[in-house]
Design a protein around this motif. Structure first.
Motif, PDB file in Angstrom:
ATOM      1  N   GLY A 184      57.453  80.292 120.684  1.00  0.00           N
ATOM      2  CA  GLY A 184      58.686  79.663 120.228  1.00  0.00           C
ATOM      3  C   GLY A 184      58.987  79.869 118.763  1.00  0.00           C
ATOM      4  N   LEU A 185      58.074  80.470 118.021  1.00  0.00           N
ATOM      5  CA  LEU A 185      58.295  80.645 116.581  1.00  0.00           C
ATOM      6  C   LEU A 185      59.486  81.563 116.323  1.00  0.00           C
ATOM      7  CD1 LEU A 185      54.634  81.046 115.236  1.00  0.00           C
ATOM      8  CD2 LEU A 185      55.963  78.962 115.548  1.00  0.00           C
ATOM      9  N   ALA A 186      59.533  82.676 117.041  1.00  0.00           N
ATOM     10  CA  ALA A 186      60.646  83.610 116.851  1.00  0.00           C
ATOM     11  C   ALA A 186      61.966  82.975 117.289  1.00  0.00           C
ATOM     12  CB  ALA A 186      60.390  84.893 117.646  1.00  0.00           C
ATOM     13  N   ALA A 187      61.929  82.197 118.362  1.00  0.00           N
ATOM     14  CA  ALA A 187      63.145  81.536 118.849  1.00  0.00           C
ATOM     15  C   ALA A 187      63.663  80.526 117.835  1.00  0.00           C
ATOM     16  CB  ALA A 187      62.871  80.850 120.182  1.00  0.00           C
ATOM     17  N   MET A 188      62.754  79.813 117.173  1.00  0.00           N
ATOM     18  CA  MET A 188      63.146  78.856 116.129  1.00  0.00           C
ATOM     19  C   MET A 188      63.885  79.572 115.008  1.00  0.00           C
ATOM     20  SD  MET A 188      59.554  76.743 116.105  1.00  0.00           S
ATOM     21  CE  MET A 188      59.815  75.987 114.504  1.00  0.00           C
ATOM     22  N   GLN A 189      63.334  80.690 114.578  1.00  0.00           N
ATOM     23  CA  GLN A 189      63.938  81.446 113.483  1.00  0.00           C
ATOM     24  C   GLN A 189      65.283  82.023 113.890  1.00  0.00           C
ATOM     25  OE1 GLN A 189      60.514  84.010 112.862  1.00  0.00           O
ATOM     26  NE2 GLN A 189      59.935  82.896 111.012  1.00  0.00           N
ATOM     27  N   GLU A 190      65.369  82.532 115.121  1.00  0.00           N
ATOM     28  CA  GLU A 190      66.620  83.118 115.589  1.00  0.00           C
ATOM     29  C   GLU A 190      67.716  82.063 115.708  1.00  0.00           C
ATOM     30  OE1 GLU A 190      68.457  85.801 119.267  1.00  0.00           O
ATOM     31  OE2 GLU A 190      66.358  85.187 119.293  1.00  0.00           O
ATOM     32  N   ARG A 191      67.361  80.892 116.213  1.00  0.00           N
ATOM     33  CA  ARG A 191      68.350  79.810 116.335  1.00  0.00           C
ATOM     34  C   ARG A 191      68.956  79.470 114.975  1.00  0.00           C
ATOM     35  NH1 ARG A 191      68.844  75.931 120.515  1.00  0.00           N
ATOM     36  NH2 ARG A 191      67.722  76.448 122.427  1.00  0.00           N
ATOM     37  N   MET A 192      68.105  79.369 113.954  1.00  0.00           N
ATOM     38  CA  MET A 192      68.616  79.008 112.634  1.00  0.00           C
ATOM     39  C   MET A 192      69.456  80.127 112.036  1.00  0.00           C
ATOM     40  SD  MET A 192      67.895  75.918 112.236  1.00  0.00           S
ATOM     41  CE  MET A 192      68.780  75.938 110.671  1.00  0.00           C
ATOM     42  N   LEU A 193      69.074  81.379 112.280  1.00  0.00           N
ATOM     43  CA  LEU A 193      69.858  82.504 111.763  1.00  0.00           C
ATOM     44  C   LEU A 193      71.268  82.489 112.345  1.00  0.00           C
ATOM     45  CD1 LEU A 193      67.263  85.439 111.797  1.00  0.00           C
ATOM     46  CD2 LEU A 193      68.300  84.356 109.794  1.00  0.00           C
ATOM     47  N   LEU A 194      71.411  82.062 113.592  1.00  0.00           N
ATOM     48  CA  LEU A 194      72.729  82.017 114.228  1.00  0.00           C
ATOM     49  C   LEU A 194      73.640  80.968 113.589  1.00  0.00           C
ATOM     50  CD1 LEU A 194      71.722  82.401 117.992  1.00  0.00           C
ATOM     51  CD2 LEU A 194      72.881  84.091 116.557  1.00  0.00           C
ATOM     52  N   THR A 195      73.064  79.997 112.879  1.00  0.00           N
ATOM     53  CA  THR A 195      73.862  78.983 112.176  1.00  0.00           C
ATOM     54  C   THR A 195      74.152  79.400 110.736  1.00  0.00           C
ATOM     55  OG1 THR A 195      71.963  77.728 111.319  1.00  0.00           O
ATOM     56  CG2 THR A 195      72.736  77.167 113.534  1.00  0.00           C
TER      57      THR A 195
END
Length: 217
Positions: A184-195
Motif C-alpha cells: 500500500g505504500l505506492a498506492a498512498m503516494q499515488e493517491r496524494m499525487l492525484l490531489t
C-alpha cells in the motif's frame, strides 16, 4: 505530458469509482443488513421473554447475544469503510472517530496533536487524505510492533501537513516495497499525487517509520 495527464485521469476515475462503491456497500451494511439483523434480534428477545422451556430460553438468549455482537461488528465495519462524519463534519472529526475505533480494535494508543485552524477541504480530497492515513495506521498495526503512535495536523495558510510517527521496529522502504508490492505504500503516494500533494515515507530499522503528508489548500 499528455500521456501522464491521461494516466492520472484514469487513476483518479478508478479511485473515485471505488470510493463510490465502498460508500454504497457501507450504507447497505448499516441500513440494510444491520437493520435486518436488528429485526431478528428484536424477535429473539420477544421469544425469550415468553414462557418457554429453560433450555430453549437459554438457546434463544445465546442466539440473541450472537446477533447483537454481529450487529456491532457490522457497524464498526461500516464506519471503517466510510465514516459518516467524513461527509457531514469533515476530515478531522472523521479521523478522531476512526482513531477511537482503531485504538479499541488494536490497543495502539494514538496521540493526536492539531496546530492551526481547520480549513475547508473538498470531499474528494478529504477522502483521499483519510484513506492514506487509514492505510498508514493499518500498516502500523500489522508490521510496526508498537503501542504508541503520534499524529500531527498542521493547518497552514495554503497547505495541510500531517505527520504520522510509529516509533516501531522500522523497515527498509525500497526493499520492503519490492518484496511486498501489495503493502500500500505506492498506492498512498499515488493517491496524494492525484490531489497535487505528496506522501513521503521514511524509515530506519529499530527507529520506526515517519510518514509526511501534504495537501495544498
Amino acid at each position: 505530458m499528455d500521456g501522464l495527464n491521461s494516466k492520472q485521469q484514469i487513476s483518479s476515475y478508478i479511485i473515485h469509482s471505488q470510493e463510490e462503491e465502498i460508500k454504497r456497500i457501507a450504507l447497505e451494511l448499516h441500513e440494510g443488513v444491520g437493520q435486518n439483523l436488528y429485526s431478528i434480534l428484536t424477535g429473539l428477545q420477544f421469544i425469550e421473554s415468553g414462557s418457554i422451556e429453560p433450555d430453549t430460553k437459554k438457546f434463544v438468549r445465546d442466539m440473541a447475544q450472537l446477533i447483537e455482537k454481529t450487529i456491532q461488528e457490522i457497524r464498526l465495519l461500516s464506519v471503517e469503510l466510510h465514516p459518516p462524519t467524513l461527509t457531514t463534519l469533515g476530515l478531522l472529526p472523521a479521523m478522531k472517530s476512526y482513531i477511537k475505533l482503531y485504538t479499541s480494535t488494536f490497543g495502539i494508543l494514538i496521540d493526536l496533536e492539531v496546530t492551526g485552524e481547520e480549513k475547508w477541504i473538498s470531499e474528494k480530497n478529504s477522502i483521499t487524505v483519510f484513506r492514506v492515513c487509514q492505510e498508514a495506521l493499518t500498516n502500523i498495526a500489522k508490521y510496526a510492533d508498537t503501542s504508541n503512535v503520534k499524529i500531527r495536523f498542521f493547518w497552514l495558510e495554503k497547505e495541510l501537513k500531517i505527520t504520522i510517527e510509529d516509533f516501531g521496529k522500522g523497515f527498509q522502504p525500497d526493499a520492503y516495497e519490492h518484496l511486498n508490492p501489495s503493502s500500500g505504500l505506492a498506492a498512498m503516494q499515488e493517491r496524494m499525487l492525484l490531489t497535487g500533494g505528496q506522501c513521503v515515507i521514511s524509515s530506519k530499522i529499530g527507529e520506526g517509520t515517519s510518514i509526511e503528508i501534504s495537501l495544498p489548500l
